[in-house]
Design an enzyme around this catalytic site. Structure first.
Site, short mmCIF file in Angstrom:
data_model
loop_
_atom_site.label_atom_id
_atom_site.label_comp_id
_atom_site.label_asym_id
_atom_site.label_seq_id
_atom_site.Cartn_x
_atom_site.Cartn_y
_atom_site.Cartn_z
N LYS A 147 0.86 -1.19 0.00
CA LYS A 147 0.00 0.00 0.00
C LYS A 147 0.89 1.23 0.00
CE LYS A 147 -3.08 2.72 2.94
NZ LYS A 147 -3.88 2.80 4.18
N GLU A 197 -9.13 12.31 12.28
CA GLU A 197 -8.34 11.14 12.71
C GLU A 197 -7.47 11.40 13.93
OE1 GLU A 197 -5.55 7.59 10.83
OE2 GLU A 197 -6.27 9.21 9.55
#
Length: 393
Positions: A147, A197
């Site tokens: 990723k 977040e």
């Protein structure tokens, strides 16, 4: 000797004055700082180690601040994506903790609109970004990395200078449940944002973190379509894989430093005004009582939600593909007190403001099943958090 004034909540009514210092709001604790006792620009490369050089330097700064009459000193500010770059941290002369609902009650709708936008430009442009994603997908399908998080910028030039406090006021009003930050920068201007977040919150020996990875656009005007988008995200193999890479890496990082660690096997859904996110609420308590909120934040930063996995190879690919230096974008922003408590959030859904120039940032996690056009649209939705403040959705 530095005097530490006592603040009443009446000070929350002067929002422009609050934004002359560092302003940080959270459902846990919100704070505003006043003045600057000392700045800390040392890179935080070893700050994850409680006995490392950075933490020893920080303890000396705290001790000196206390001798100068600063009660309960804190360190606050921002750390860049690349931890080898200088930090933007400081110890304020004083700070004031408050409940953010008290601030939100005092915020009136700004009477004047923000300046008109003269021009805006994507960096890279559509063709450049989609090519960048395609190159990343090709590398991932060859097995290295699994990723990578790629980002883009949006540069805005306005007719007149932007009042960053007025922009911040709009951002808070439009994103009441996010973590908000307004940080004056050493070079001038300010870093402004509404991050969804939480990187880490620490109180005593207990800590909490909530990584986000995997997202889908919301449809607030259609309840059924909106709910279906959230359910589809939960069932998405691509997004669940992307999220699992993040939570597995964070478990492996935190486990050796924890007495107890709880990582749910299945993510939950978290919403912002524009997006559904896959989220995992991780809780634990530290093994070493010398840990503080900053050491844990630097241990985790950057998570695979901001760089990719494995981290080193993902960062190489970011450096190779992205046509700009992220600097504070994709970093962390927050605070830590001299007792080790504090809170740090990821520097996303944000921008920098300097005069009549605004630079916005958004990124997306790229895995083997990613589609370049979808990632362009996803980053566009993430840019909406700041664009809505200008009326430019």
């Amino acid at each position: 000797m530095v005097e530490t004034p006592t603040f009443e909540n009446a000070c929350l009514q002067d929002f422009s004055a609050l934004c002359r210092g560092f302003l940080f709001t959270s459902p846990w604790r919100s704070l505003a700082t006043q003045g600057c006792y000392t700045t800390i620009d040392t890179p935080v490369q070893d700050a994850a180690q409680p006995q490392g050089a950075f933490q020893q330097q920080l303890r000396r700064h705290f001790a000196d601040a206390s001798k100068q009459g600063i009660a309960h000193p804190i360190v606050a500010g921002a750390i860049p994506f690349d931890v080898s770059q200088p930090a933007a941290l400081f110890i304020p002369e004083s700070h004031h903790l408050f409940h953010r609902t008290d601030l939100q009650r005092t915020l009136a709708s700004p009477a004047e609109p923000l300046p008109q936008v003269r021009r805006r430009a994507a960096v890279p442009d559509h063709a450049g970004f989609t090519r960048m994603v395609a190159d990343a997908v090709s590398a991932i399908r060859q097995g290295d990395p699994q990723k990578v998080v790629l980002s883009r910028l949006l540069d805005i030039v306005t007719e007149q200078p932007v009042d960053s406090a007025a922009l911040m006021q709009r951002v808070i009003a439009q994103n009441p449940d996010s973590y908000h930050f307004h940080l004056p920068l050493p070079e001038g201007g300010a870093l402004v944002g509404a991050s969804p977040e939480l990187l880490v919150r620490k109180q005593g020996r207990d800590f909490h973190t909530c990584p986000l990875a995997g997202s889908a656009r919301r449809h607030p005007q259609d309840v059924q379509q909106d709910r279906a988008a959230g359910e589809a995200l939960m069932q998405s193999a691509k997004d669940r894989h992307e999220h699992q890479l993040v939570t597995d890496a964070m478990r492996a990082t935190l486990q050796p430093r924890s007495r107890l660690l709880s990582v749910p096997a299945v993510p939950s859904l978290l919403t912002t005004a524009t997006l559904w996110h896959l989220a995992t609420q991780i809780q634990g308590d530290v093994l070493d009582a010398r840990e503080n909120a900053l050491s844990l934040a630097c241990l985790l930063h950057p998570t695979p939600a901001l760089s990719g996995f494995p981290h080193a190879r993902a960062c190489q690919l970011i450096q190779q593909l992205e046509p700009f230096d992220r600097r504070l974008f994709g970093g962390i922003v927050g605070w830590c007190d001299s007792e080790g408590n504090g809170e740090w959030v990821v520097t996303i859904r944000c921008g920098t403001v300097q005069g009549n120039r605004v630079r916005l940032f958004a990124g997306a996690g790229i895995v083997a099943d990613s589609h370049p056009e979808s990632e362009w649209r996803e980053t566009g939705v993430k840019l909406d958090t700041m664009l809505r403040a200008f009326g430019l959705q």
